[in-house]
Design an enzyme around this catalytic site. Structure first.
Site, PDB file in Angstrom:
ATOM      1  N   HIS A 115      -1.647   1.248  -2.949  1.00  0.00           N
ATOM      2  CA  HIS A 115      -0.053   0.861  -1.743  1.00  0.00           C
ATOM      3  C   HIS A 115       0.325   2.008  -1.436  1.00  0.00           C
ATOM      4  O   HIS A 115       0.918   2.927  -2.069  1.00  0.00           O
ATOM      5  CB  HIS A 115       0.022  -0.193  -2.370  1.00  0.00           C
ATOM      6  CG  HIS A 115       1.299   0.167  -2.947  1.00  0.00           C
ATOM      7  ND1 HIS A 115       2.526   0.756  -3.064  1.00  0.00           N
ATOM      8  CD2 HIS A 115       1.136  -0.377  -4.125  1.00  0.00           C
ATOM      9  CE1 HIS A 115       3.029   1.394  -4.147  1.00  0.00           C
ATOM     10  NE2 HIS A 115       1.871   0.966  -5.003  1.00  0.00           N
ATOM     11  N   ASP A 116       0.423   2.474  -0.009  1.00  0.00           N
ATOM     12  CA  ASP A 116       0.468   3.053   1.350  1.00  0.00           C
ATOM     13  C   ASP A 116       0.363   4.670   1.049  1.00  0.00           C
ATOM     14  O   ASP A 116       1.195   5.388   1.525  1.00  0.00           O
ATOM     15  CB  ASP A 116       2.641   2.211   0.882  1.00  0.00           C
ATOM     16  CG  ASP A 116       3.362   1.082   0.489  1.00  0.00           C
ATOM     17  OD1 ASP A 116       2.991   1.061   1.874  1.00  0.00           O
ATOM     18  OD2 ASP A 116       3.304   0.592  -0.418  1.00  0.00           O
ATOM     19  N   GLY A 160       0.718   5.130  -5.822  1.00  0.00           N
ATOM     20  CA  GLY A 160       1.447   4.508  -4.697  1.00  0.00           C
ATOM     21  C   GLY A 160       2.088   5.523  -3.947  1.00  0.00           C
ATOM     22  O   GLY A 160       2.460   6.619  -4.754  1.00  0.00           O
TER      23      GLY A 160
END
Length: 272
Positions: A127-128, A145
């Site tokens: 994520h991200d 992440g």
């Protein structure tokens, strides 16, 4: 309602949910799944058993091999379940078993991948993450992440990157390396824990950088990492001397930028 271009080919054993947008010449193979908030731009191909889900936009000409799962929810205990996004550029290839997650609410809400990237089998983008262009992630590479990977980075098989780490453009990460700290542009990192082992001279040469410029970068590298002061102090001290060298300035700007991680160095402990 599905929006499927007339030239698209969707196998009768595939599932394309209502709301999906399918561009021209897209191929969706048997046993694939396309979620209701997915956009597949022209010439995308999903081979059998590929999954694209979430609020995900896939650029033109991307290919997804069997058992790749792209656009899944973030694997984060802090994610509150809000809808977040994944955006993938053009002509990226996702080989077997690759997984890519959408962003988290507290991390900006988006995962972004650029153009012409190659993700080999079982690699993972969490994520991200923000990825540039022409990146190669070899088999079993793991990005935690919030990682930033700049253009033309190569990550060797089985390497793992700590959350919030930055990897500068055209760096090379050796196989099975543990990347715990930021890696400067053009740097070469190996080992666990990962240490800088010089510059990616081969990659620089292949990119057309002149020998004289490579020698400048080598000289600056020694001044930064072998000088008496801290890494950041050494970098700041030589800035005026290399104002005309774009690669050196990229390294100096990278070092000067704010970051959540320390800087990788040739030594076990970073001088900061």
């Amino acid at each position: 309602m599905k929006m499927i271009a007339a030239s698209a080919r969707v196998h009768p054993l595939a599932v394309v949910e209502d709301g999906a947008v399918i561009g021209e010449n897209v191929v969706v193979g048997p046993f694939c799944y396309v979620g209701p908030k997915v956009v597949l731009h022209d010439d995308v191909e999903l081979l059998q058993h590929a999954v694209v889900t979430g609020r995900t936009v896939i650029g033109r000409g991307c290919r997804f091999f069997p058992n790749s799962v792209v656009g899944g929810d973030p694997q984060s205990l802090h994610h509150d379940g809000a809808e977040t996004t994944l955006t993938v550029g053009e002509k990226c290839t996702f080989r077997e078993g690759v997984t890519v997650n959408t962003g988290t609410t507290d991390g900006g809400g988006k995962t972004v991948i650029g153009n012409n990237n190659l993700f080999l089998a079982n690699s993972h983008v969490a994520h991200d993450c923000i990825l540039g262009d022409h990146i190669v992630m070899s088999n079993n590479v793991l990005l935690a992440g919030h990682v930033i990977v700049e253009d033309r980075v190569i990550l060797g098989g089985g390497s793992a990157v700590h959350q919030f780490t930055r990897i500068g453009r055209q760096a090379f990460i050796g196989g099975l390396s543990a990347v715990s700290y930021d890696v400067i542009p053009y740097g070469m990192l190996n080992g666990n824990p990962g240490l800088l082992s010089g510059l990616n001279v081969v990659g620089m040469s292949r990119a057309g950088i002149e020998k004289a410029t490579i020698h400048e970068v080598r000289r600056a590298y020694k001044q930064i990492f072998e000088g008496e002061g801290s890494i950041r102090a050494n970098a700041a001290a030589i800035r005026d001397d290399y104002a005309g060298s774009a690669p050196v300035m990229q390294i100096l700007d990278f070092i000067a930028a704010e970051s959540d991680r320390a800087l990788s160095s040739p030594h076990r402990g970073s001088k900061g």
